[in-house]
Write a protein that holds these residues in place. Sequence first.
Motif, short mmCIF file in Angstrom:
data_model
loop_
_atom_site.label_atom_id
_atom_site.label_comp_id
_atom_site.label_asym_id
_atom_site.label_seq_id
_atom_site.Cartn_x
_atom_site.Cartn_y
_atom_site.Cartn_z
N ALA A 23 -27.40 61.47 24.82
CA ALA A 23 -27.48 62.17 23.54
C ALA A 23 -27.23 63.67 23.67
N GLY A 24 -26.88 64.14 24.86
CA GLY A 24 -26.61 65.56 25.04
C GLY A 24 -27.82 66.33 25.55
N SER A 25 -27.75 67.64 25.38
CA SER A 25 -28.84 68.50 25.84
C SER A 25 -30.05 68.41 24.91
N ILE A 26 -31.22 68.62 25.49
CA ILE A 26 -32.46 68.63 24.72
C ILE A 26 -33.26 69.87 25.11
N GLU A 27 -33.73 70.61 24.10
CA GLU A 27 -34.55 71.79 24.36
C GLU A 27 -36.01 71.37 24.51
N ALA A 28 -36.77 72.17 25.23
CA ALA A 28 -38.17 71.83 25.53
C ALA A 28 -38.98 71.63 24.26
N ARG A 29 -38.71 72.40 23.22
CA ARG A 29 -39.49 72.28 21.99
C ARG A 29 -39.28 70.95 21.28
N ASP A 30 -38.18 70.27 21.59
CA ASP A 30 -37.89 68.97 20.96
C ASP A 30 -38.53 67.79 21.69
N ILE A 31 -38.96 68.03 22.93
CA ILE A 31 -39.51 66.93 23.74
C ILE A 31 -40.75 66.30 23.09
N PRO A 32 -41.74 67.08 22.60
CA PRO A 32 -42.94 66.47 22.01
C PRO A 32 -42.67 65.66 20.75
N VAL A 59 -37.70 49.54 25.06
CA VAL A 59 -36.82 50.36 24.22
C VAL A 59 -35.37 49.97 24.51
N LYS A 60 -34.71 49.37 23.54
CA LYS A 60 -33.34 48.94 23.73
C LYS A 60 -32.38 50.12 23.65
N ASN A 61 -31.45 50.16 24.59
CA ASN A 61 -30.43 51.20 24.64
C ASN A 61 -31.05 52.60 24.47
N PRO A 62 -31.99 52.98 25.31
CA PRO A 62 -32.70 54.24 25.15
C PRO A 62 -31.78 55.46 25.24
N THR A 63 -32.07 56.46 24.42
CA THR A 63 -31.29 57.69 24.46
C THR A 63 -31.75 58.56 25.63
N VAL A 64 -30.81 59.31 26.19
CA VAL A 64 -31.08 60.18 27.33
C VAL A 64 -30.73 61.61 26.95
N GLY A 65 -31.66 62.54 27.20
CA GLY A 65 -31.40 63.95 26.94
C GLY A 65 -31.58 64.76 28.22
N LEU A 66 -30.67 65.69 28.46
CA LEU A 66 -30.74 66.57 29.63
C LEU A 66 -31.42 67.88 29.22
N VAL A 67 -32.51 68.23 29.88
CA VAL A 67 -33.26 69.44 29.52
C VAL A 67 -32.38 70.67 29.73
N ASN A 68 -32.29 71.50 28.66
CA ASN A 68 -31.43 72.67 28.68
C ASN A 68 -32.07 73.77 27.84
N GLY A 91 -30.49 75.22 25.41
CA GLY A 91 -29.81 75.16 24.13
C GLY A 91 -29.01 73.88 24.03
N ALA A 92 -28.56 73.55 22.81
CA ALA A 92 -27.82 72.31 22.60
C ALA A 92 -26.33 72.45 22.91
N GLU A 93 -25.83 73.69 22.92
CA GLU A 93 -24.42 73.92 23.13
C GLU A 93 -24.04 73.73 24.60
N ASP A 94 -22.81 73.22 24.84
CA ASP A 94 -22.36 72.93 26.19
C ASP A 94 -22.22 74.17 27.06
N GLU A 95 -21.95 75.31 26.44
CA GLU A 95 -21.77 76.52 27.24
C GLU A 95 -23.08 77.10 27.74
N LYS A 96 -24.21 76.56 27.27
CA LYS A 96 -25.51 77.04 27.72
C LYS A 96 -25.99 76.25 28.94
N GLY A 97 -26.92 76.88 29.67
CA GLY A 97 -27.49 76.20 30.82
C GLY A 97 -27.08 76.85 32.14
N ASN A 98 -27.77 76.45 33.19
CA ASN A 98 -27.43 76.96 34.52
C ASN A 98 -26.30 76.13 35.12
N ALA A 99 -25.93 76.46 36.35
CA ALA A 99 -24.79 75.77 36.98
C ALA A 99 -25.04 74.27 37.12
#
Length: 338
Positions: free
Chosen positions: A212-221, A175-184, A186-194
């Motif tokens: 690519a920013g935050s990724i919610e669990a429901r989007d992983i599959p 996979v060339k230049n693969p996208t990376v998502g951080l599990v959160n 919500g997609a908004e920056d103000e969401k998430g733990n410390a």
Amino acid sequence: MADRIPIAIDTLGGDNGPVYFVRGAMEGLKQNRNVKLFLVGNKEQLEGLVAEYDDYDRDRLEIVPSTEVIGCDEPPVEAIRKKKDSSLAVGLRLVKEGQAKALISAGSSGAVLAGGQFIVGRAKGVKRAPLVMPIPTSEGHSLLLDCGANVDAKPEVLRQFAVMGSIYMENLFGVKNPTVGLVNIGAEDEKGNALVKATLPLLRECNNINFAGSIEARDIPFGKTDVVLAEAFTGNVIIKLYEGLSKMILSELKNACMKGPKEKLGGLLIKKSLKSTVSAFDASDKGGAPLLGLKGLVVKIHGNSKNGEVRSAIRQCRQYVQSGVSEKIRKGLEENDI
């Protein structure tokens, strides 16, 4: 041949006995002509199993004796320290001493993780070694890390994981230049733990990842990102939920197709398509979960693995070594000064 890739196999760590490890090794030798395998375990038992085969290159198979086994109910760190002649510890030392480039084990997850860190050791500059695993999605596969090695990772550690995962995804899955998502949550920056809030800016500053920013669990599959990044507590929950939900869905589909004559007929009509869908959840041809960032490669396969998983893990180790992933990880971390 000097260019053979030496791979050690812990034959005593799994649930099904060494017979499947020997069978998988024989299949792996045929499919990978440039590997040499070390079978680590009970010498007499392995010699008896190997004697059942005559169509293999004897120069590429060697039995390394060990007299102890680490059980899944033993404290991992203590077992690694005390059972120095266990098949796992012997295999790990083969990697540490450079006799093998990789070790495949179906043994205790905790012992594999502890032994990888303590015996093989982390590569220079690596803060923590993550356990990574491919997971099926509607787009093919994503790479999930960390799956269970570091439950209290810090932001700078997750940044390293993002680099490692990207390099692994590109070199092992093409996979060339693969996208990376951080599990959160919500997609908004103000969401998430410390941890998530502190990690997001570090990932955005990272030069050699496609964040690519935050990724919610429901989007992983649905394969929203190629690399799914999390600390090990969250990652392990995700992988266990994935495994359980997959089994439940497949079981319910089977039951639905067997309820009555009409359902059985419908099942026959979709059997071919259903079989293709089900195969996406079959881990036997995907290899195991490697512990990245060590001085050598350590691959954990399921405790109930049979020859198919062993064979696939051999291919995985060969591809890893040939692709030079370890050196690329080192350079990737240096480029980002992390």
